[in-house]
Design a protein around this motif. Structure first.
Motif, mmCIF file in Angstrom:
data_model
loop_
_atom_site.group_PDB
_atom_site.id
_atom_site.type_symbol
_atom_site.label_atom_id
_atom_site.label_comp_id
_atom_site.label_asym_id
_atom_site.label_seq_id
_atom_site.Cartn_x
_atom_site.Cartn_y
_atom_site.Cartn_z
ATOM 1 N N ILE A 121 0.641 -1.065 0.003
ATOM 2 C CA ILE A 121 0.045 -0.153 0.027
ATOM 3 C C ILE A 121 0.821 1.278 0.022
ATOM 4 C CG2 ILE A 121 -1.779 1.276 1.384
ATOM 5 C CD1 ILE A 121 -2.854 -1.285 2.464
ATOM 6 N N VAL A 122 0.758 2.075 -1.018
ATOM 7 C CA VAL A 122 1.332 3.335 -1.042
ATOM 8 C C VAL A 122 0.126 4.414 -0.988
ATOM 9 C CG1 VAL A 122 2.793 4.991 -2.480
ATOM 10 C CG2 VAL A 122 3.113 2.476 -2.042
ATOM 11 N N LEU A 123 0.466 5.574 -0.256
ATOM 12 C CA LEU A 123 -0.457 6.849 -0.270
ATOM 13 C C LEU A 123 0.542 7.922 -0.900
ATOM 14 C CD1 LEU A 123 -1.473 6.539 3.239
ATOM 15 C CD2 LEU A 123 -2.758 5.716 1.381
ATOM 16 N N ARG A 124 -0.498 8.666 -1.727
ATOM 17 C CA ARG A 124 0.111 9.784 -2.340
ATOM 18 C C ARG A 124 -0.535 10.994 -2.196
ATOM 19 N NH1 ARG A 124 -0.170 11.674 -8.140
ATOM 20 N NH2 ARG A 124 2.111 12.136 -8.791
ATOM 21 N N TYR A 125 0.019 11.907 -2.084
ATOM 22 C CA TYR A 125 -0.824 13.345 -1.356
ATOM 23 C C TYR A 125 0.135 14.444 -1.506
ATOM 24 C CZ TYR A 125 2.320 12.879 2.784
ATOM 25 O OH TYR A 125 3.071 12.845 3.518
ATOM 26 N N VAL A 126 -0.534 15.743 -1.475
ATOM 27 C CA VAL A 126 0.234 16.819 -1.890
ATOM 28 C C VAL A 126 0.429 17.546 -0.491
ATOM 29 C CG1 VAL A 126 0.056 19.256 -3.185
ATOM 30 C CG2 VAL A 126 -0.493 17.109 -4.253
ATOM 31 N N ASP A 127 1.478 18.212 -0.324
ATOM 32 C CA ASP A 127 2.047 18.878 0.776
ATOM 33 C C ASP A 127 2.943 20.166 0.377
ATOM 34 O OD1 ASP A 127 2.430 19.667 3.589
ATOM 35 O OD2 ASP A 127 4.188 18.581 3.685
ATOM 36 N N LYS A 128 2.238 21.192 0.626
ATOM 37 C CA LYS A 128 2.997 22.482 0.381
ATOM 38 C C LYS A 128 3.483 22.620 -1.074
ATOM 39 C CE LYS A 128 4.637 23.396 5.042
ATOM 40 N NZ LYS A 128 5.801 23.263 5.832
ATOM 41 N N GLY A 129 2.575 22.039 -2.018
ATOM 42 C CA GLY A 129 2.978 21.942 -3.332
ATOM 43 C C GLY A 129 3.757 21.123 -3.779
ATOM 44 N N CYS A 130 4.298 20.122 -3.124
ATOM 45 C CA CYS A 130 4.870 18.893 -3.600
ATOM 46 C C CYS A 130 4.084 17.591 -3.408
ATOM 47 C CB CYS A 130 5.973 18.891 -2.397
ATOM 48 S SG CYS A 130 7.472 20.197 -2.806
ATOM 49 N N VAL A 131 4.291 17.032 -4.505
ATOM 50 C CA VAL A 131 3.868 15.349 -4.634
ATOM 51 C C VAL A 131 4.379 14.546 -3.877
ATOM 52 C CG1 VAL A 131 2.725 13.723 -5.894
ATOM 53 C CG2 VAL A 131 2.638 16.054 -6.828
ATOM 54 N N ILE A 132 3.818 13.938 -2.795
ATOM 55 C CA ILE A 132 4.762 13.020 -1.993
ATOM 56 C C ILE A 132 4.031 11.720 -1.922
ATOM 57 C CG2 ILE A 132 5.181 12.597 0.604
ATOM 58 C CD1 ILE A 132 5.242 15.496 0.828
ATOM 59 N N LYS A 133 4.952 10.737 -2.166
ATOM 60 C CA LYS A 133 4.631 9.315 -1.988
ATOM 61 C C LYS A 133 5.046 8.591 -0.846
ATOM 62 C CE LYS A 133 5.474 8.308 -6.473
ATOM 63 N NZ LYS A 133 5.598 7.710 -7.768
ATOM 64 N N ARG A 134 4.260 7.853 -0.179
ATOM 65 C CA ARG A 134 4.881 7.072 0.929
ATOM 66 C C ARG A 134 4.281 5.555 1.133
ATOM 67 N NH1 ARG A 134 8.041 10.796 1.360
ATOM 68 N NH2 ARG A 134 8.295 12.343 2.710
ATOM 69 N N PHE A 135 5.303 5.077 1.242
ATOM 70 C CA PHE A 135 5.087 3.394 1.337
ATOM 71 C C PHE A 135 4.632 3.099 2.901
ATOM 72 C CE2 PHE A 135 6.723 -0.703 2.724
ATOM 73 C CZ PHE A 135 5.886 -1.702 2.036
ATOM 74 N N VAL A 136 3.484 2.721 2.810
ATOM 75 C CA VAL A 136 2.924 2.465 4.635
ATOM 76 C C VAL A 136 2.931 1.007 4.936
ATOM 77 C CG1 VAL A 136 1.746 4.780 4.380
ATOM 78 C CG2 VAL A 136 0.646 2.782 3.633
ATOM 79 N N GLY A 137 3.012 0.135 4.431
ATOM 80 C CA GLY A 137 2.926 -0.965 4.764
ATOM 81 C C GLY A 137 2.581 -2.267 3.687
ATOM 82 N N ILE A 138 2.627 -3.492 4.097
ATOM 83 C CA ILE A 138 2.545 -4.620 3.345
ATOM 84 C C ILE A 138 1.392 -5.469 3.961
ATOM 85 C CG2 ILE A 138 3.226 -6.870 2.391
ATOM 86 C CD1 ILE A 138 5.934 -5.627 1.902
ATOM 87 N N VAL A 139 0.008 -5.917 3.586
ATOM 88 C CA VAL A 139 -0.837 -6.472 4.059
ATOM 89 C C VAL A 139 -0.913 -7.914 3.787
ATOM 90 C CG1 VAL A 139 -3.317 -6.570 4.733
ATOM 91 C CG2 VAL A 139 -1.975 -4.373 4.696
#
Length: 268
Positions: A121-139
């Protein structure tokens, strides 16, 4: 526990956590093939802890051989507990960073070495104009049906306090059970949130486009066949690879002398 014993425990625990953090940051394995005391290589974790003891007398005085037999904090279960705690803190930090922002979810699944189905699972969001992708885990999932994947994602959202209403995008690897028009995971999400737009994996789109072009154009199909044959011939022999490298180096050197190539850091 006396005050001195408590201080010794804190120093020992701090050294253990520091070793675990370093190995996790570098993506290195913890365990060694032979972790006995007379082993020449006890594995990354124990060797790193020993190195730390050799360079810090305070840690050496309370760790490894100088620690109580039942409180060394080096057992595999202790290592796993520390790793799990670090993982929880990292995921919680990511969730806090997302806050009430809108986000997208990227999902992929594959079998691990023990043949268990694992969903990343990877979450993708925008923070202060920057696109950020974060790997948050394996299920771990029992199967890859759409319903099973949806239940696993719902459970992950529930544990971490993520809201389905904040979901604005979903992307998968293109497998039919995940993107099916009626029964796929895509549709299950859209039934709950019409704004969770589905985006097909661009790498998979490129692959499909290349396959379609190769099938309909003989010249392109011949090119791919030639490339495959060259890779197989060169890759099967170390001598052929060395010959190819030497030939390429000679051509590059000649092109530099003739001015056909510009010299500079990283150019050639």
């Amino acid at each position: 526990m006396s005050n001195q014993a408590r201080i010794d425990y804190q120093i020992r625990l701090g050294a253990t956590i520091d070793c675990a953090r370093f190995l996790l940051q570098q993506g290195l394995p913890f365990r060694g093939h032979d972790e006995t005391e007379d082993s020449k290589n006890q594995g990354n974790f124990l060797e790193l802890l020993q190195w730390l003891c050799n360079h810090n007398k305070d840690i050496e005085a309370v760790s490894l051989k100088n620690a109580p037999e039942n409180l060394k904090l080096t057992a595999p279960d202790i290592q796993k507990d520390i790793v799990n705690c670090i993982a929880v803190e990292i995921v919680n930090s990511i969730i806090q960073d997302i806050g009430d922002k809108l986000f997208s979810i990227l999902i992929d699944e594959s079998k691990d070495i023990s043949s268990k189905e694992q969903m990343s699972i990877v979450l993708r969001y925008v923070d202060k104009g920057c696109v950020i992708k974060r790997f948050v885990g394996i299920v771990h999932v029992t199967d890859t049906s759409s319903l099973s994947l949806k239940e696993a994602i719902d459970g992950f959202f529930s544990i971490h306090g993520l809201s389905m209403t904040s979901l604005r995008g979903q992307g998968y690897d293109g497998a039919s059970n995940m993107r099916g028009e009626f029964n796929g995971l895509k549709t299950l999400f859209l039934r709950e949130n019409e704004c969770a737009f589905y985006i097909h994996c661009f790498s998979h789109q490129l692959q499909l486009a290349l396959v379609a072009i190769a099938k309909n154009h003989v010249e392109i199909a011949g090119l791919f066949l030639l490339v495959v044959n060259v890779v197989n011939v060169i890759g099967a022999s170390a001598k052929r690879r060395d010959m190819l490298r030497e030939k390429h180096s000679a051509n590059t050197f000649e092109a530099l002398n003739n001015g056909e190539l510009s010299s500079g850091r990283g150019l050639n």
